[in-house]
Design a protein around this motif. Structure first.
Motif, PDB file in Angstrom:
ATOM      1  N   GLY A 266       2.837   5.796  -3.082  1.00 55.51           N
ATOM      2  CA  GLY A 266       3.899   6.562  -3.727  1.00 55.51           C
ATOM      3  C   GLY A 266       3.577   6.840  -5.183  1.00 55.51           C
ATOM      4  N   GLU A 267       2.968   5.864  -5.846  1.00 54.20           N
ATOM      5  CA  GLU A 267       2.560   6.066  -7.242  1.00 54.20           C
ATOM      6  C   GLU A 267       1.484   7.145  -7.336  1.00 54.20           C
ATOM      7  OE1 GLU A 267       1.274   2.291  -8.698  1.00 54.20           O
ATOM      8  OE2 GLU A 267       3.301   1.439  -8.707  1.00 54.20           O
ATOM      9  N   LEU A 268       0.505   7.077  -6.430  1.00 56.80           N
ATOM     10  CA  LEU A 268      -0.576   8.069  -6.435  1.00 56.80           C
ATOM     11  C   LEU A 268      -0.030   9.454  -6.121  1.00 56.80           C
ATOM     12  CD1 LEU A 268      -3.278   6.034  -4.501  1.00 56.80           C
ATOM     13  CD2 LEU A 268      -3.344   6.652  -6.916  1.00 56.80           C
ATOM     14  N   TRP A 269       0.966   9.489  -5.237  1.00 54.76           N
ATOM     15  CA  TRP A 269       1.600  10.743  -4.825  1.00 54.76           C
ATOM     16  C   TRP A 269       2.188  11.470  -6.042  1.00 54.76           C
ATOM     17  CZ3 TRP A 269       1.630  13.068  -0.139  1.00 54.76           C
ATOM     18  CH2 TRP A 269       2.576  14.056   0.101  1.00 54.76           C
TER      19      TRP A 269
ATOM     20  N   MET B 260      -5.004  -3.052 -11.151  1.00 51.32           N
ATOM     21  CA  MET B 260      -3.563  -3.010 -11.388  1.00 51.32           C
ATOM     22  C   MET B 260      -2.863  -4.017 -10.480  1.00 51.32           C
ATOM     23  SD  MET B 260      -0.758  -0.244 -10.478  1.00 51.32           S
ATOM     24  CE  MET B 260      -0.847  -1.054  -8.902  1.00 51.32           C
ATOM     25  N   ALA B 261      -2.068  -4.862 -11.083  1.00 51.18           N
ATOM     26  CA  ALA B 261      -1.357  -5.864 -10.288  1.00 51.18           C
ATOM     27  C   ALA B 261      -0.052  -5.269  -9.777  1.00 51.18           C
ATOM     28  CB  ALA B 261      -1.078  -7.104 -11.143  1.00 51.18           C
ATOM     29  N   LEU B 262       0.054  -5.191  -8.476  1.00 53.23           N
ATOM     30  CA  LEU B 262       1.249  -4.637  -7.863  1.00 53.23           C
ATOM     31  C   LEU B 262       2.022  -5.787  -7.238  1.00 53.23           C
ATOM     32  CD1 LEU B 262       2.540  -1.837  -7.244  1.00 53.23           C
ATOM     33  CD2 LEU B 262       1.375  -1.930  -5.075  1.00 53.23           C
ATOM     34  N   ALA B 263       3.302  -5.804  -7.434  1.00 60.54           N
ATOM     35  CA  ALA B 263       4.112  -6.878  -6.864  1.00 60.54           C
ATOM     36  C   ALA B 263       5.494  -6.352  -6.555  1.00 60.54           C
ATOM     37  CB  ALA B 263       4.207  -8.037  -7.839  1.00 60.54           C
ATOM     38  N   ARG B 264       6.157  -7.029  -5.645  1.00 63.53           N
ATOM     39  CA  ARG B 264       7.522  -6.670  -5.311  1.00 63.53           C
ATOM     40  C   ARG B 264       8.387  -7.908  -5.451  1.00 63.53           C
ATOM     41  NH1 ARG B 264       7.997  -4.084   0.276  1.00 63.53           N
ATOM     42  NH2 ARG B 264       9.250  -2.481  -0.717  1.00 63.53           N
ATOM     43  N   LEU B 265       9.537  -7.736  -6.091  1.00 62.97           N
ATOM     44  CA  LEU B 265      10.479  -8.836  -6.290  1.00 62.97           C
ATOM     45  C   LEU B 265      11.816  -8.385  -5.745  1.00 62.97           C
ATOM     46  CD1 LEU B 265      11.196 -11.589  -7.642  1.00 62.97           C
ATOM     47  CD2 LEU B 265      11.665 -10.303  -9.715  1.00 62.97           C
ATOM     48  N   GLN B 266      12.398  -9.221  -4.893  1.00 65.27           N
ATOM     49  CA  GLN B 266      13.679  -8.852  -4.308  1.00 65.27           C
ATOM     50  C   GLN B 266      14.687  -9.964  -4.545  1.00 65.27           C
ATOM     51  OE1 GLN B 266      14.428  -8.956   0.034  1.00 65.27           O
ATOM     52  NE2 GLN B 266      14.740  -6.760  -0.107  1.00 65.27           N
ATOM     53  N   VAL B 267      15.799  -9.615  -5.153  1.00 68.58           N
ATOM     54  CA  VAL B 267      16.882 -10.578  -5.364  1.00 68.58           C
ATOM     55  C   VAL B 267      18.181  -9.777  -5.415  1.00 68.58           C
ATOM     56  CG1 VAL B 267      16.587 -10.525  -7.878  1.00 68.58           C
ATOM     57  CG2 VAL B 267      17.666 -12.491  -6.815  1.00 68.58           C
ATOM     58  N   SER B 268      19.229 -10.369  -4.886  1.00 66.90           N
ATOM     59  CA  SER B 268      20.525  -9.687  -4.903  1.00 66.90           C
ATOM     60  C   SER B 268      20.932  -9.426  -6.356  1.00 66.90           C
ATOM     61  CB  SER B 268      21.561 -10.561  -4.205  1.00 66.90           C
ATOM     62  OG  SER B 268      22.822  -9.970  -4.332  1.00 66.90           O
ATOM     63  N   PRO B 269      21.299  -8.194  -6.724  1.00 74.46           N
ATOM     64  CA  PRO B 269      21.580  -7.890  -8.131  1.00 74.46           C
ATOM     65  C   PRO B 269      22.836  -8.586  -8.655  1.00 74.46           C
ATOM     66  CG  PRO B 269      22.016  -5.974  -6.756  1.00 74.46           C
ATOM     67  CD  PRO B 269      21.377  -6.998  -5.874  1.00 74.46           C
ATOM     68  N   SER B 270      23.793  -8.902  -7.761  1.00 73.47           N
ATOM     69  CA  SER B 270      24.975  -9.607  -8.252  1.00 73.47           C
ATOM     70  C   SER B 270      25.280 -10.774  -7.326  1.00 73.47           C
ATOM     71  CB  SER B 270      26.173  -8.657  -8.353  1.00 73.47           C
ATOM     72  OG  SER B 270      26.738  -8.448  -7.086  1.00 73.47           O
TER      73      SER B 270
ATOM     74  N   LEU C 251      -2.565   6.230   0.135  1.00 73.65           N
ATOM     75  CA  LEU C 251      -1.994   7.557   0.388  1.00 73.65           C
ATOM     76  C   LEU C 251      -1.708   7.747   1.876  1.00 73.65           C
ATOM     77  CD1 LEU C 251      -3.951   9.949  -1.990  1.00 73.65           C
ATOM     78  CD2 LEU C 251      -1.468   9.648  -1.889  1.00 73.65           C
ATOM     79  N   GLU C 252      -2.645   7.305   2.710  1.00 74.41           N
ATOM     80  CA  GLU C 252      -2.446   7.460   4.149  1.00 74.41           C
ATOM     81  C   GLU C 252      -1.237   6.636   4.618  1.00 74.41           C
ATOM     82  OE1 GLU C 252      -5.753   6.256   6.577  1.00 74.41           O
ATOM     83  OE2 GLU C 252      -4.759   6.914   8.416  1.00 74.41           O
TER      84      GLU C 252
ATOM     85  N   TRP D 190       0.839  -1.198   0.000  1.00 72.06           N
ATOM     86  CA  TRP D 190       0.000   0.000   0.000  1.00 72.06           C
ATOM     87  C   TRP D 190       0.879   1.254   0.000  1.00 72.06           C
ATOM     88  CZ3 TRP D 190      -2.056  -4.555   1.235  1.00 72.06           C
ATOM     89  CH2 TRP D 190      -3.403  -4.779   0.949  1.00 72.06           C
ATOM     90  N   VAL D 191       2.004   1.166   0.716  1.00 75.91           N
ATOM     91  CA  VAL D 191       2.931   2.297   0.724  1.00 75.91           C
ATOM     92  C   VAL D 191       3.455   2.545  -0.696  1.00 75.91           C
ATOM     93  CG1 VAL D 191       5.148   3.142   1.602  1.00 75.91           C
ATOM     94  CG2 VAL D 191       3.577   1.963   3.140  1.00 75.91           C
ATOM     95  N   ALA D 192       3.800   1.445  -1.391  1.00 76.20           N
ATOM     96  CA  ALA D 192       4.308   1.580  -2.759  1.00 76.20           C
ATOM     97  C   ALA D 192       3.238   2.157  -3.680  1.00 76.20           C
ATOM     98  CB  ALA D 192       4.768   0.212  -3.270  1.00 76.20           C
ATOM     99  N   ARG D 193       2.020   1.696  -3.520  1.00 74.50           N
ATOM    100  CA  ARG D 193       0.900   2.203  -4.330  1.00 74.50           C
ATOM    101  C   ARG D 193       0.654   3.675  -4.013  1.00 74.50           C
ATOM    102  NH1 ARG D 193      -1.762   3.146  -8.252  1.00 74.50           N
ATOM    103  NH2 ARG D 193      -4.011   3.047  -8.388  1.00 74.50           N
TER     104      ARG D 193
END
Lengths: 251, 106
Positions: free
Chosen positions: A53-56, B1-11, A124-125, A48-51
């Motif tokens: 930020g997009e709205l911001w 909108m599909a929101l996702a987070r992907l985390q992996v060491s870049p090197s 946003l909140e 939600w924080v990431a979303r």
């Protein structure tokens, strides 16, 4: 004389015994829930924080973006969540962070109202509240906010619902004990908006407070109502000095 | 909108294992819930998720109604060569999502 004694008792009952030492919400959660909140990647609230930020950084109805006035990284919002709810001079009333964001959106962006508890409003909140993470709660209860504070305190000690309980009975007198399988917290609002596993979603403090009213089988005040705002102010004053942890994770 | 987070060491050094973490925002409706007016909420979960490194499929997952909302995945891979790590998924409503990250093997 008897009348005076009764009056003195009533006056004492008005000022509930505050919890000491102050313990933030995660102390009453299981280790895995605490770990989930502490992990900025796995904490689902960060979605939600990431979303937010997009709205911001997205243009409003008149093309103006939040970022145009406040900066793209929103660093200028640091500490704002710790000062809310507050009496807003431009609105002339007590407002929480969600209400303040809403007022700013309609005043400066001409954007249509976001419903409370809508995904965008929560995003946003959460985004703004996240900027204050780690800062101590520092609300003002003086001046124009005093009246709401007093009202919040009287709501806090008023018995409500079929179970005839007041907030103080659990959160001041019985914190640390359990309600069925659930530990009773001190009722600090520092982690909100929080991701509640029961809801499978981020939710506002007002939604959580309404759940508490439901739990004691009382009439639920509407989210954003003066009653809940006043109660929120009183809760924030009780949590004075505790760090903001938004977005929190709760069971 | 599909929101996702992907985390992996870049090197990562050749032959070394690296953790991949993925968080997908999705309601994961079980199909068992009902609206307040009694209408059933149709099931909608991420039913398949595939993770590829270059052309190699490194993970394939099939989810059902037992997975909580906003699924979180964590797994380890040993990337043989540099490449783009791509995660793609599709839900019951046919909505597709994609998130990618680059891994450099040194």
């Amino acid at each position: 004389m008897l009348f005076l004694a009764a009056f003195a008792c009533a006056a004492v009952a008005q000022e509930p015994k505050r919890p000491s030492p102050l313990k933030p919400g995660p102390e009453f959660q299981s280790p895995d829930v605490r770990a989930l909140q502490a992990d900025d990647f796995a904490n689902p609230g960060m979605l939600w924080v990431a979303r937010g930020g997009e709205l911001w950084r997205a243009p409003g109805a008149n093309g103006k973006r939040c970022a145009d006035c406040h900066g793209a990284d929103a660093a200028s919002m640091k500490g704002v969540a710790a000062r809310h709810p507050r009496h807003d001079p431009s609105l002339g009333r007590l407002t929480d962070l969600a209400g303040r964001i809403e007022a700013c959106r309609s005043r400066h962006q001409g954007s249509p109202d976001l419903a409370r508890e809508s995904p965008e409003a929560l995003a946003l909140e959460a985004f703004v509240a996240h900027q204050s993470r780690g800062l101590p709660v520092a609300v003002s209860t003086d001046g124009p906010a005093r009246e709401a504070y007093e009202r919040g305190r009287s709501l806090y000690v008023a018995r409500v619902g079929q179970l005839n309980l007041a907030c103080t009975h659990c959160h001041d007198e019985r914190w640390g004990r359990t309600l069925l399988a659930e530990p009773i917290s001190q009722g600090h609002p520092t982690g909100w908006p929080a991701y509640r596993l029961e809801w499978q979603s981020l939710g506002s403090l007002h939604r959580r407070l309404r759940a508490c009213f439901f739990g004691v089988r009382a009439r639920q005040p509407a989210a954003g109502s003066e009653e809940l705002l006043a109660l929120e102010l009183y809760l924030a004053d009780r949590a004075r000095g505790l760090a903001v942890e938004a977005p929190g994770v709760r069971r | 909108m599909a929101l996702a987070r992907l985390q992996v060491s870049p090197s990562v050094r050749a032959g070394e294992a690296v953790e991949v973490r993925l968080l997908v925002q999705h309601p994961m409706e079980t199909g068992f819930r009902r609206e307040s007016d009694g209408r059933a909420v149709p099931m909608n979960v991420v039913n398949s998720l595939v993770c590829r490194l270059g052309a190699v499929e490194v993970l394939r997952a099939e989810f059902g109604s037992g997975v909580s909302a906003n699924p979180y995945l964590s797994f380890w891979i040993v990337p043989p060569a540099s490449g783009e790590l791509v995660v793609e998924w599709v839900d019951d409503a046919g909505v597709k999502g994609r998130v990618a990250a680059t891994i450099a093997v040194t």
